[in-house]
Design a protein around this motif. Structure first.
Motif, PDB file in Angstrom:
ATOM      1  N   CYS A  32       0.830  -1.208   0.000  1.00  0.00           N
ATOM      2  CA  CYS A  32       0.000   0.000   0.000  1.00  0.00           C
ATOM      3  C   CYS A  32       0.865   1.259   0.000  1.00  0.00           C
ATOM      4  CB  CYS A  32      -0.936  -0.003   1.206  1.00  0.00           C
ATOM      5  SG  CYS A  32      -2.142  -1.346   1.191  1.00  0.00           S
ATOM      6  N   GLY A  33       2.018   1.171   0.645  1.00  0.00           N
ATOM      7  CA  GLY A  33       2.925   2.320   0.652  1.00  0.00           C
ATOM      8  C   GLY A  33       3.399   2.674  -0.738  1.00  0.00           C
ATOM      9  N   SER A  34       3.652   1.663  -1.560  1.00  0.00           N
ATOM     10  CA  SER A  34       4.075   1.947  -2.937  1.00  0.00           C
ATOM     11  C   SER A  34       2.972   2.671  -3.698  1.00  0.00           C
ATOM     12  CB  SER A  34       4.455   0.642  -3.648  1.00  0.00           C
ATOM     13  OG  SER A  34       3.312  -0.156  -3.911  1.00  0.00           O
ATOM     14  N   ALA A  35       1.714   2.289  -3.422  1.00  0.00           N
ATOM     15  CA  ALA A  35       0.588   2.932  -4.101  1.00  0.00           C
ATOM     16  C   ALA A  35       0.374   4.361  -3.617  1.00  0.00           C
ATOM     17  CB  ALA A  35      -0.679   2.107  -3.884  1.00  0.00           C
ATOM     18  N   VAL A  36       0.495   4.575  -2.315  1.00  0.00           N
ATOM     19  CA  VAL A  36       0.208   5.883  -1.734  1.00  0.00           C
ATOM     20  C   VAL A  36       1.360   6.862  -1.956  1.00  0.00           C
ATOM     21  CG1 VAL A  36      -0.197   7.122   0.443  1.00  0.00           C
ATOM     22  CG2 VAL A  36      -1.378   4.955  -0.014  1.00  0.00           C
ATOM     23  N   LEU A  37       2.585   6.382  -1.783  1.00  0.00           N
ATOM     24  CA  LEU A  37       3.744   7.288  -1.795  1.00  0.00           C
ATOM     25  C   LEU A  37       4.458   7.377  -3.138  1.00  0.00           C
ATOM     26  CD1 LEU A  37       5.359   6.204   1.604  1.00  0.00           C
ATOM     27  CD2 LEU A  37       3.767   8.099   1.210  1.00  0.00           C
ATOM     28  N   ALA A  38       4.437   6.286  -3.907  1.00  0.00           N
ATOM     29  CA  ALA A  38       5.332   6.227  -5.067  1.00  0.00           C
ATOM     30  C   ALA A  38       4.656   6.022  -6.412  1.00  0.00           C
ATOM     31  CB  ALA A  38       6.358   5.101  -4.861  1.00  0.00           C
ATOM     32  N   ALA A  39       3.402   5.607  -6.441  1.00  0.00           N
ATOM     33  CA  ALA A  39       2.773   5.245  -7.724  1.00  0.00           C
ATOM     34  C   ALA A  39       2.728   6.405  -8.699  1.00  0.00           C
ATOM     35  CB  ALA A  39       1.367   4.707  -7.488  1.00  0.00           C
ATOM     36  N   ALA A  40       2.400   7.593  -8.205  1.00  0.00           N
ATOM     37  CA  ALA A  40       2.256   8.747  -9.090  1.00  0.00           C
ATOM     38  C   ALA A  40       3.265   9.848  -8.775  1.00  0.00           C
ATOM     39  CB  ALA A  40       0.837   9.295  -8.997  1.00  0.00           C
ATOM     40  N   PHE A  41       4.368   9.468  -8.185  1.00  0.00           N
ATOM     41  CA  PHE A  41       5.393  10.463  -7.848  1.00  0.00           C
ATOM     42  C   PHE A  41       5.801  11.208  -9.122  1.00  0.00           C
ATOM     43  CE2 PHE A  41       8.343  12.270  -4.962  1.00  0.00           C
ATOM     44  CZ  PHE A  41       9.511  12.515  -5.653  1.00  0.00           C
ATOM     45  N   PRO A  42       5.893  12.534  -9.081  1.00  0.00           N
ATOM     46  CA  PRO A  42       6.159  13.310 -10.301  1.00  0.00           C
ATOM     47  C   PRO A  42       7.333  12.775 -11.122  1.00  0.00           C
ATOM     48  CG  PRO A  42       5.648  14.766  -8.491  1.00  0.00           C
ATOM     49  CD  PRO A  42       5.746  13.376  -7.912  1.00  0.00           C
ATOM     50  N   GLN A  43       7.042  12.487 -12.389  1.00  0.00           N
ATOM     51  CA  GLN A  43       8.020  12.130 -13.413  1.00  0.00           C
ATOM     52  C   GLN A  43       8.614  10.725 -13.262  1.00  0.00           C
ATOM     53  OE1 GLN A  43      10.864  15.323 -13.286  1.00  0.00           O
ATOM     54  NE2 GLN A  43       9.547  16.716 -14.456  1.00  0.00           N
ATOM     55  N   VAL A  44       8.806  10.268 -12.032  1.00  0.00           N
ATOM     56  CA  VAL A  44       9.437   8.959 -11.845  1.00  0.00           C
ATOM     57  C   VAL A  44       8.534   8.006 -11.060  1.00  0.00           C
ATOM     58  CG1 VAL A  44      11.807   9.767 -12.022  1.00  0.00           C
ATOM     59  CG2 VAL A  44      10.674   9.807  -9.796  1.00  0.00           C
ATOM     60  N   ILE A  95       6.138   4.952 -10.021  1.00  0.00           N
ATOM     61  CA  ILE A  95       6.304   3.543 -10.386  1.00  0.00           C
ATOM     62  C   ILE A  95       5.084   2.970 -11.086  1.00  0.00           C
ATOM     63  CG2 ILE A  95       7.961   3.136  -8.534  1.00  0.00           C
ATOM     64  CD1 ILE A  95       5.726   1.801  -6.937  1.00  0.00           C
ATOM     65  N   GLY A  96       3.934   3.598 -10.971  1.00  0.00           N
ATOM     66  CA  GLY A  96       2.748   3.164 -11.676  1.00  0.00           C
ATOM     67  C   GLY A  96       2.218   1.811 -11.252  1.00  0.00           C
ATOM     68  N   LEU A  97       1.266   1.296 -12.049  1.00  0.00           N
ATOM     69  CA  LEU A  97       0.623   0.017 -11.755  1.00  0.00           C
ATOM     70  C   LEU A  97       1.628  -1.121 -11.705  1.00  0.00           C
ATOM     71  CD1 LEU A  97      -2.709  -1.247 -13.274  1.00  0.00           C
ATOM     72  CD2 LEU A  97      -0.721  -2.737 -13.249  1.00  0.00           C
ATOM     73  N   LEU A  98       2.559  -1.128 -12.638  1.00  0.00           N
ATOM     74  CA  LEU A  98       3.556  -2.198 -12.669  1.00  0.00           C
ATOM     75  C   LEU A  98       4.393  -2.205 -11.395  1.00  0.00           C
ATOM     76  CD1 LEU A  98       4.988  -4.450 -14.257  1.00  0.00           C
ATOM     77  CD2 LEU A  98       6.460  -2.692 -15.247  1.00  0.00           C
ATOM     78  N   GLY A  99       4.813  -1.036 -10.964  1.00  0.00           N
ATOM     79  CA  GLY A  99       5.625  -0.951  -9.756  1.00  0.00           C
ATOM     80  C   GLY A  99       4.877  -1.367  -8.515  1.00  0.00           C
ATOM     81  N   VAL A 100       3.617  -0.959  -8.413  1.00  0.00           N
ATOM     82  CA  VAL A 100       2.805  -1.332  -7.251  1.00  0.00           C
ATOM     83  C   VAL A 100       2.600  -2.848  -7.225  1.00  0.00           C
ATOM     84  CG1 VAL A 100       0.529  -1.133  -6.167  1.00  0.00           C
ATOM     85  CG2 VAL A 100       1.656   0.900  -7.111  1.00  0.00           C
ATOM     86  N   SER A 101       2.363  -3.424  -8.388  1.00  0.00           N
ATOM     87  CA  SER A 101       2.174  -4.877  -8.467  1.00  0.00           C
ATOM     88  C   SER A 101       3.412  -5.612  -7.968  1.00  0.00           C
ATOM     89  CB  SER A 101       1.873  -5.284  -9.913  1.00  0.00           C
ATOM     90  OG  SER A 101       0.686  -4.684 -10.367  1.00  0.00           O
ATOM     91  N   PHE A 102       4.568  -5.168  -8.407  1.00  0.00           N
ATOM     92  CA  PHE A 102       5.806  -5.811  -7.955  1.00  0.00           C
ATOM     93  C   PHE A 102       6.058  -5.557  -6.472  1.00  0.00           C
ATOM     94  CE2 PHE A 102       7.031  -6.559 -12.372  1.00  0.00           C
ATOM     95  CZ  PHE A 102       7.633  -7.805 -12.246  1.00  0.00           C
ATOM     96  N   ALA A 103       5.659  -4.394  -5.965  1.00  0.00           N
ATOM     97  CA  ALA A 103       5.858  -4.107  -4.544  1.00  0.00           C
ATOM     98  C   ALA A 103       5.084  -5.093  -3.677  1.00  0.00           C
ATOM     99  CB  ALA A 103       5.426  -2.668  -4.237  1.00  0.00           C
ATOM    100  N   PHE A 104       3.854  -5.393  -4.052  1.00  0.00           N
ATOM    101  CA  PHE A 104       3.079  -6.375  -3.288  1.00  0.00           C
ATOM    102  C   PHE A 104       3.723  -7.761  -3.385  1.00  0.00           C
ATOM    103  CE2 PHE A 104      -0.427  -3.313  -3.153  1.00  0.00           C
ATOM    104  CZ  PHE A 104      -0.949  -3.567  -1.906  1.00  0.00           C
ATOM    105  N   GLY A 105       4.125  -8.134  -4.589  1.00  0.00           N
ATOM    106  CA  GLY A 105       4.760  -9.440  -4.749  1.00  0.00           C
ATOM    107  C   GLY A 105       6.054  -9.553  -3.986  1.00  0.00           C
ATOM    108  N   LEU A 106       6.867  -8.498  -4.025  1.00  0.00           N
ATOM    109  CA  LEU A 106       8.154  -8.525  -3.323  1.00  0.00           C
ATOM    110  C   LEU A 106       7.970  -8.525  -1.807  1.00  0.00           C
ATOM    111  CD1 LEU A 106      10.186  -6.031  -5.539  1.00  0.00           C
ATOM    112  CD2 LEU A 106      10.578  -8.494  -5.321  1.00  0.00           C
TER     113      LEU A 106
END
Length: 249
Positions: A25-37, A39-50
């Motif tokens: 959830c932290g990846s979704a809240v803090l990093a998914a739409a961070f300006p310019q960089v 991680i998006g849907l792909l990054g959030v998906s990997f964050a849960f898996g990792l």
């Protein structure tokens, strides 16, 4: 093999679920739409898996690495754990999820303009689905995704499966599940993961929380029963010699 006591096992479940909620959830809240960089849907998906992969490797040998009430119920249905462990495991998982969401809330609220009512990685359907999917679509998605998540867990941790690969298979399965279902429900397949953020959002998130308990548990029950049929050439009524059999390499 060392047998861990109940306190040790519940502590492992608490920490594992905390890490899952905070990391995913932290990846979704803090990093998914961070300006310019972001991680998006792909990054959030990997964050849960990792998050699952890392904690299954770290403490799976202590508690079995469930980190999810639906997994605990599915493992019981498949004959892997005794009924007496369900309630304490679920309580530990819920406590970990709430703690993980609480830590995330404290961090996220440190940024100007943070609004917890915007969603806080909560799961939802209809107008609260990321892409507006209906209740029926959300229900079916969560049942099917949880079913296959448990099929992977039960198969990867079977005593005849290749040793040492279970955390990888389980982590990648959760990644795939998120890649498919984030647009539908924001992906639950885990009642504890859904409960932690929902308690901080309140309102609609709590009202819709029922679906993210019912659907994953139904999927897990079906998977446990299906797995028994798949392995019917051996005795499945006997409990595994240790809870660690569930995810331990």
């Amino acid at each position: 093999m060392k047998e861990f006591n109940l306190t040790q096992r519940l502590s492992a479940e608490f920490l594992g679920t905390l890490w899952l909620v905070f990391g995913g959830c932290g990846s979704a809240v803090l990093a998914a739409a961070f300006p310019q960089v972001g991680i998006g849907l792909l990054g959030v998906s990997f964050a849960f898996g990792l998050s699952v992969l890392t904690m299954a490797s770290a403490v799976g040998h202590v508690s079995g690495g469930h980190f999810n009430p639906a997994v605990t119920i599915g493992l019981f249905t498949a004959g892997r754990i005794p009924a007496k462990d369900i309630a304490p495991y679920v309580v530990a998982q819920l406590a970990g999820a709430i703690a993980g969401a609480g830590i995330l809330y404290l961090i996220a609220s440190g940024k100007a303009g943070f609004d917890v009512s915007a969603g806080f990685a909560s799961n939802g359907y209809a107008e609260h689905s990321p892409s507006g999917y209906t209740l029926i679509a959300a229900l079916l998605t969560e049942v099917v995704m949880t079913f296959f998540f448990l099929i992977v867990i039960l198969g990867a941790t079977d005593e005849r499966a290749p040793k040492g690969l279970a955390p990888i298979a389980i982590g990648l399965a959760l990644t795939l599940i998120h890649l498919v279902s984030i647009p539908v429900t924001n992906t639950s397949v885990n009642p504890a993961r859904s409960t932690g953020p929902a308690l901080f959002v309140g309102g609609w998130a709590v009202k819709q929380l029922w679906l993210f308990w019912v659907a994953p548990i139904v999927g897990a029950l079906l998977a446990g029963a299906a797995h028994k049929l798949l392995v019917s050439n051996r005795e499945v009524s006997e409990m595994e010699p240790a809870l660690a059999r569930t995810v331990t390499p």
